[in-house]
Scaffold this motif. Structure first.
Motif, PDB file in Angstrom:
ATOM      1  N   GLN A 135       0.830  -1.203   0.000  1.00 51.41           N
ATOM      2  CA  GLN A 135       0.000   0.000   0.000  1.00 51.41           C
ATOM      3  C   GLN A 135       0.868   1.258   0.000  1.00 51.41           C
ATOM      4  N   HIS A 136       1.948   1.220   0.770  1.00 52.95           N
ATOM      5  CA  HIS A 136       2.872   2.357   0.811  1.00 52.95           C
ATOM      6  C   HIS A 136       3.517   2.567  -0.559  1.00 52.95           C
ATOM      7  N   TYR A 137       3.927   1.470  -1.185  1.00 48.84           N
ATOM      8  CA  TYR A 137       4.548   1.528  -2.516  1.00 48.84           C
ATOM      9  C   TYR A 137       3.569   2.108  -3.543  1.00 48.84           C
ATOM     10  N   GLU A 138       2.329   1.638  -3.525  1.00 53.53           N
ATOM     11  CA  GLU A 138       1.327   2.123  -4.471  1.00 53.53           C
ATOM     12  C   GLU A 138       1.023   3.599  -4.233  1.00 53.53           C
ATOM     13  N   ALA A 139       0.924   4.000  -2.966  1.00 59.70           N
ATOM     14  CA  ALA A 139       0.659   5.408  -2.659  1.00 59.70           C
ATOM     15  C   ALA A 139       1.815   6.276  -3.131  1.00 59.70           C
ATOM     16  N   ASN A 140       3.030   5.803  -2.960  1.00 56.55           N
ATOM     17  CA  ASN A 140       4.211   6.540  -3.408  1.00 56.55           C
ATOM     18  C   ASN A 140       4.205   6.687  -4.927  1.00 56.55           C
ATOM     19  N   ASN A 141       3.861   5.616  -5.636  1.00 53.27           N
ATOM     20  CA  ASN A 141       3.795   5.665  -7.103  1.00 53.27           C
ATOM     21  C   ASN A 141       2.695   6.610  -7.572  1.00 53.27           C
ATOM     22  N   GLU A 142       1.553   6.591  -6.898  1.00 53.03           N
ATOM     23  CA  GLU A 142       0.460   7.496  -7.254  1.00 53.03           C
ATOM     24  C   GLU A 142       0.898   8.945  -7.076  1.00 53.03           C
ATOM     25  N   TRP A 143       1.622   9.249  -5.994  1.00 55.70           N
ATOM     26  CA  TRP A 143       2.106  10.592  -5.738  1.00 55.70           C
ATOM     27  C   TRP A 143       3.078  11.022  -6.826  1.00 55.70           C
ATOM     28  N   LYS A 144       3.991  10.119  -7.226  1.00 53.01           N
ATOM     29  CA  LYS A 144       4.958  10.434  -8.287  1.00 53.01           C
ATOM     30  C   LYS A 144       4.237  10.727  -9.604  1.00 53.01           C
ATOM     31  N   GLU A 145       3.228   9.938  -9.950  1.00 49.60           N
ATOM     32  CA  GLU A 145       2.463  10.159 -11.175  1.00 49.60           C
ATOM     33  C   GLU A 145       1.754  11.507 -11.125  1.00 49.60           C
ATOM     34  N   LYS A 146       1.204  11.831  -9.972  1.00 48.39           N
ATOM     35  CA  LYS A 146       0.509  13.097  -9.805  1.00 48.39           C
ATOM     36  C   LYS A 146       1.470  14.270  -9.989  1.00 48.39           C
ATOM     37  N   MET A 147       2.667  14.135  -9.463  1.00 53.43           N
ATOM     38  CA  MET A 147       3.677  15.197  -9.598  1.00 53.43           C
ATOM     39  C   MET A 147       4.105  15.359 -11.053  1.00 53.43           C
ATOM     40  N   LYS A 148       4.198  14.260 -11.795  1.00 53.34           N
ATOM     41  CA  LYS A 148       4.557  14.348 -13.213  1.00 53.34           C
ATOM     42  C   LYS A 148       3.496  15.122 -13.988  1.00 53.34           C
ATOM     43  N   GLU A 149       2.238  14.889 -13.650  1.00 51.56           N
ATOM     44  CA  GLU A 149       1.138  15.557 -14.334  1.00 51.56           C
ATOM     45  C   GLU A 149       1.059  17.034 -13.982  1.00 51.56           C
ATOM     46  N   GLN A 150       1.493  17.412 -12.805  1.00 50.64           N
ATOM     47  CA  GLN A 150       1.346  18.788 -12.329  1.00 50.64           C
ATOM     48  C   GLN A 150       2.593  19.634 -12.543  1.00 50.64           C
ATOM     49  N   ARG A 151       3.487  19.209 -13.359  1.00 50.87           N
ATOM     50  CA  ARG A 151       4.697  19.997 -13.589  1.00 50.87           C
ATOM     51  C   ARG A 151       4.327  21.336 -14.217  1.00 50.87           C
ATOM     52  N   THR A 152       4.987  22.342 -13.749  1.00 48.77           N
ATOM     53  CA  THR A 152       4.782  23.684 -14.272  1.00 48.77           C
ATOM     54  C   THR A 152       6.027  24.073 -15.058  1.00 48.77           C
ATOM     55  N   TYR A 153       5.813  24.591 -16.250  1.00 50.39           N
ATOM     56  CA  TYR A 153       6.931  25.011 -17.087  1.00 50.39           C
ATOM     57  C   TYR A 153       6.894  26.535 -17.224  1.00 50.39           C
ATOM     58  N   TYR A 154       8.065  27.125 -17.108  1.00 47.31           N
ATOM     59  CA  TYR A 154       8.172  28.565 -17.230  1.00 47.31           C
ATOM     60  C   TYR A 154       8.991  28.875 -18.476  1.00 47.31           C
ATOM     61  N   THR A 155       8.633  29.993 -19.114  1.00 47.93           N
ATOM     62  CA  THR A 155       9.412  30.424 -20.283  1.00 47.93           C
ATOM     63  C   THR A 155       9.975  31.791 -20.013  1.00 47.93           C
ATOM     64  N   MET A 156      11.070  32.092 -20.640  1.00 45.89           N
ATOM     65  CA  MET A 156      11.704  33.399 -20.477  1.00 45.89           C
ATOM     66  C   MET A 156      11.258  34.298 -21.633  1.00 45.89           C
ATOM     67  N   ARG A 157      10.885  35.486 -21.326  1.00 48.74           N
ATOM     68  CA  ARG A 157      10.516  36.454 -22.348  1.00 48.74           C
ATOM     69  C   ARG A 157      11.667  37.397 -22.580  1.00 48.74           C
ATOM     70  N   ASP A 158      11.776  37.805 -23.802  1.00 53.48           N
ATOM     71  CA  ASP A 158      12.791  38.823 -24.093  1.00 53.48           C
ATOM     72  C   ASP A 158      12.260  40.187 -23.656  1.00 53.48           C
ATOM     73  N   LYS A 159      13.108  40.991 -23.096  1.00 51.02           N
ATOM     74  CA  LYS A 159      12.703  42.331 -22.668  1.00 51.02           C
ATOM     75  C   LYS A 159      13.130  43.367 -23.635  1.00 51.02           C
TER      76      LYS A 159
END
Length: 135
Positions: free
Chosen positions: A111-135
């Motif tokens: 159960q701990h292993y499955e919960a850990n894997n679920e958390w990792k999958e959730k983090m992969k889906e929620q990644r935020t990407y930032y871009t740099m703008r030219d000024k």
């Protein structure tokens, strides 16, 4: 399927199959010991005998007694004080491969292993990407 191998007890060559894991000579000796144990347990006074009592009174090897109980040749319903060791901790059990404690521990770990894997999958889906703008 049979294979040629040495008997683990007497080192004689024999054909191993799914029914026998020792040579004919050792198998016959095992059957004699089984009959001795069965006759001992058949007596009303001995039905509640412990593993230690059966071993001491009949001279049977501990591993043989475990094997017979595990394979169901000696039924724990009829002889409640007999069993075989848990595959993980060695505690005497009457069914399955693991005692209740080891089984619960394994379930908790899974159960701990499955919960850990679920958390990792959730983090992969929620990644935020930032871009740099030219000024």
């Amino acid at each position: 399927m049979s294979e040629v191998m040495n008997c683990p007890r007497c080192n004689t060559l024999f054909m191993k199959n799914k029914f026998r894991d020792v040579c004919d000579k050792c198998f016959k000796e095992d059957e004699k010991m089984y009959e001795t144990v069965y006759q001992f347990l058949k007596k009303r006074d001995n039905r509640a005998a412990t593993m230690e009592t059966v071993i001491n009174q009949t001279g049977v090897e501990e591993e043989l007694l475990y094997k017979w109980v595990k394979k169901g040749r000696i039924q724990t319903k009829l002889f409640p004080n007999l069993g075989y060791p848990c595959d993980k901790c060695g505690k005497i059990i009457t069914a399955g491969k693991l005692c209740q404690g080891c089984s619960d521990e394994l379930k908790k770990d899974l159960q701990h292993y499955e919960a850990n894997n679920e958390w990792k999958e959730k983090m992969k889906e929620q990644r935020t990407y930032y871009t740099m703008r030219d000024k």
